[in-house]
Design a protein around this motif. Structure first.
Motif, mmCIF file in Angstrom:
data_model
loop_
_atom_site.group_PDB
_atom_site.id
_atom_site.type_symbol
_atom_site.label_atom_id
_atom_site.label_comp_id
_atom_site.label_asym_id
_atom_site.label_seq_id
_atom_site.Cartn_x
_atom_site.Cartn_y
_atom_site.Cartn_z
ATOM 1 N N VAL A 1 11.941 44.269 -16.068
ATOM 2 C CA VAL A 1 11.482 42.924 -15.799
ATOM 3 C C VAL A 1 9.935 42.935 -16.000
ATOM 4 O O VAL A 1 9.251 42.292 -15.775
ATOM 5 N N TYR A 2 9.623 44.170 -16.327
ATOM 6 C CA TYR A 2 7.904 44.239 -16.551
ATOM 7 C C TYR A 2 7.538 43.587 -17.837
ATOM 8 O O TYR A 2 8.268 43.685 -19.054
ATOM 9 N N PRO A 3 6.518 42.799 -17.833
ATOM 10 C CA PRO A 3 6.111 42.173 -19.014
ATOM 11 C C PRO A 3 5.316 43.212 -20.000
ATOM 12 O O PRO A 3 5.021 44.452 -19.464
ATOM 13 N N LYS A 4 5.034 42.815 -21.090
ATOM 14 C CA LYS A 4 4.388 43.794 -22.063
ATOM 15 C C LYS A 4 2.944 44.053 -21.585
ATOM 16 O O LYS A 4 2.472 43.345 -20.762
ATOM 17 N N ASP A 5 2.487 44.953 -21.975
ATOM 18 C CA ASP A 5 1.233 45.618 -21.614
ATOM 19 C C ASP A 5 1.219 46.196 -20.037
ATOM 20 O O ASP A 5 0.076 46.147 -19.157
ATOM 21 N N THR A 6 2.240 46.254 -19.366
ATOM 22 C CA THR A 6 2.359 47.141 -18.192
ATOM 23 C C THR A 6 1.714 48.548 -18.353
ATOM 24 O O THR A 6 2.264 49.011 -19.139
ATOM 25 N N ARG A 7 0.963 48.765 -17.259
ATOM 26 C CA ARG A 7 0.407 50.149 -17.327
ATOM 27 C C ARG A 7 1.286 51.191 -16.809
ATOM 28 O O ARG A 7 1.871 51.013 -15.651
#
Length: 498
Positions: A459-465
């Motif tokens: 469920v994480y968006p792009k550019d999640t650290r």
């Protein structure tokens, strides 16, 4: 009792510290335990050392396994059965344990074994060290030693520990030239003036090359085989039984050149080999031997000079030569000619590394960090330079750099490259490149040593650290932990290639 083991390419030696002295735990008159393996299929029995050499004669010589230390990641066949390199190493270490404990009992040394330290070449990387650990921990039920491994120590560093203990403590810096059976290592080691044995020994710089006594043996064996071909008119290079005899003869010739008779080294030595029912004699002069192998020796000189030039201004008080191959007159004379301004000492060539490993073993578990070592290689994570612009432009981000002080821990942030990404693979690479981050472009020829796969909620968006912590331990083993922003973690020590 804590044991130090020099697991050598040709021979292995166990040692112990007892009442302040160093002892090699071998029966009287024994040079070492041959690092040789043979599987006796008739009796379903793995044999090691002298027993293996005796069994692997004639038609059975193709089943003799030598120099497994230099091919730990390979599978080998003996007696019609396949073994992994670490399995064979485990059998050899089990024999070392057996002999060490029986000798300790005979010498009234406490034979209750608390743990071991094993020496490794400075040239060994992460995977080779992991395979040594795997062999050392191989269960007794499987024919292994079942060791409690306290640590690993580089061979030249072990030699330096032995030298410092055996001599005065006012030598601030020494250079260790370690020419063993399979590798050449050179290091500059320092101890603070007036320091005690309990304080740190510091590795200033080190380098290594995969050449050793076995390469001298091969050059000489090729020469002897060629001379027999000229004499007999036959090509014997494809006959494993004959080549095994020639290899043994070559080793004997090399050793004879290193022994003095009436205070002098020999000018010539004869090799005698039974070929087709007839004894063939090949005379080898010292001049021929030196000419055949001079390039090998000069490689060690070149590497040593580079190390010295890389560290100007040091006050190197002693130039210590260890490793069995440093006994060769060619090496002893050549070193003195190549480095006339140094105080050169030949120190316990066969025993120094085992002694040093036992000294280091004694310090383990005491709360005292005896040794301050440096990273032998750089370790990095493969990633994209700029995914939006060019997703195929991959580089290695070095987190630990060659020559960093150990133990070393470094963290770095990475980012997901797409929405709803289910997992990320962090591939770890090993290299000799010292530069900082973003230092070299990924090449398909490079092989990763580890893969850490972090499963993340989709469920994480792009550019999640995502963060990665990398540690290189005092023994030179890489440990990697990856985590996402919500604390999901994955640790990795898995090798991809054995």
């Amino acid at each position: 009792m804590k044991l130090g083991i020099d697991f050598g390419t040709s021979f292995s030696l166990p040692a112990v510290q007892f009442r302040g002295e160093s002892y090699i735990l071998l029966p009287g008159g024994t040079y070492g335990i041959p690092s040789v393996f043979y599987y006796d299929s008739a009796d379903n029995l793995p044999l090691v050392g002298i027993a293996a050499e005796d069994a692997g004669q004639g038609e059975y010589s193709s089943s003799l396994i030598r120099e497994i230390k230099m091919s730990l990641s390979s599978n080998v066949k003996s007696g019609g059965k396949t073994f992994s390199g670490s399995q064979v190493a485990g059998y050899i270490l089990a024999k070392v344990k057996e002999i060490a404990l029986s000798t300790a009992e005979e010498k009234a040394i406490d034979e209750r074994l608390e743990g071991v330290v094993i020496s490794v070449p400075a040239a060994f990387g992460h995977n080779e060290k992991e395979l040594i650990l795997q062999a050392a921990r191989m269960p007794v039920s499987e024919g292994g030693p079942g060791f409690n491994v306290l640590g690993l120590v580089k061979e030249p560093v072990a030699a330096a520990l032995a030298y410092f203990k055996a001599s005065l403590a006012d030598h601030t810096q020494i250079l260790v030239y370690d020419l063993g059976g399979g590798t050449f290592d050179v290091s500059i080691i320092e101890i603070g003036e007036g320091s005690t044995q309990a304080e740190k020994y510091r590795v200033i710089d080190a380098d290594m090359k995969r050449i050793g006594g076995r390469d001298w043996d091969k050059k000489l064996a090729e020469y002897i085989a060629n001379e027999i071909r000229k004499q007999a008119g036959i090509n014997i290079s494809g006959n494993s039984a004959y080549m095994e005899r020639i290899k043994r003869a070559a080793v004997a010739v090399k050793h004879n050149f290193s022994e003095k008779i009436a205070g002098k080294y020999r000018d010539k030595v004869s090799a005698r080999i039974d070929i087709e029912g007839r004894t063939r004699t090949v005379q080898v002069t010292k001049t021929i031997f030196d000419e055949l192998t001079s390039e090998l020796f000069l490689e060690t000189v070149k590497l040593t000079k580079q190390l010295i030039q890389r560290n100007p201004g040091l006050n190197i008080s002693k130039f210590i030569c260890v490793g069995g191959s440093s006994k060769m007159p060619q090496v002893k004379e050549g070193i003195r000619n190549a480095f006339p301004n140094f105080d050169i000492r030949i120190y316990e060539p066969e025993k120094a590394i085992a002694f040093g490993a036992s000294i280091y073993a004694e310090s383990c578990g005491t709360g005292i960090s005896l040794l301050s070592d440096i990273a032998p290689f750089s370790y990095g994570i493969r990633t994209c330079r700029d995914y939006d612009r060019d997703p195929d432009d991959e580089i290695i981000v070095n987190l630990v750099r060659k020559a960093d002080r150990l133990p070393k821990t470094q963290s770095h942030n990475f980012y997901t490259v797409e929405n709803n990404q289910a997992h990320v693979s962090f591939k770890v690479y090993e290299s000799s490149i010292r530069e900082d981050r973003y230092d070299y472009v990924y090449d398909d020829k490079n092989e990763p040593i580890m893969d850490v796969i972090l499963e993340i909620p989709p469920v994480y968006p792009k550019d999640t650290r995502l963060s990665v912590d990398m540690t290189l331990t005092e023994s030179g083993i890489i440990e990697v932990t990856a985590r996402d922003e919500n604390g999901h973690t994955q640790k990795g020590r898995k090798q991809l290639h054995f």
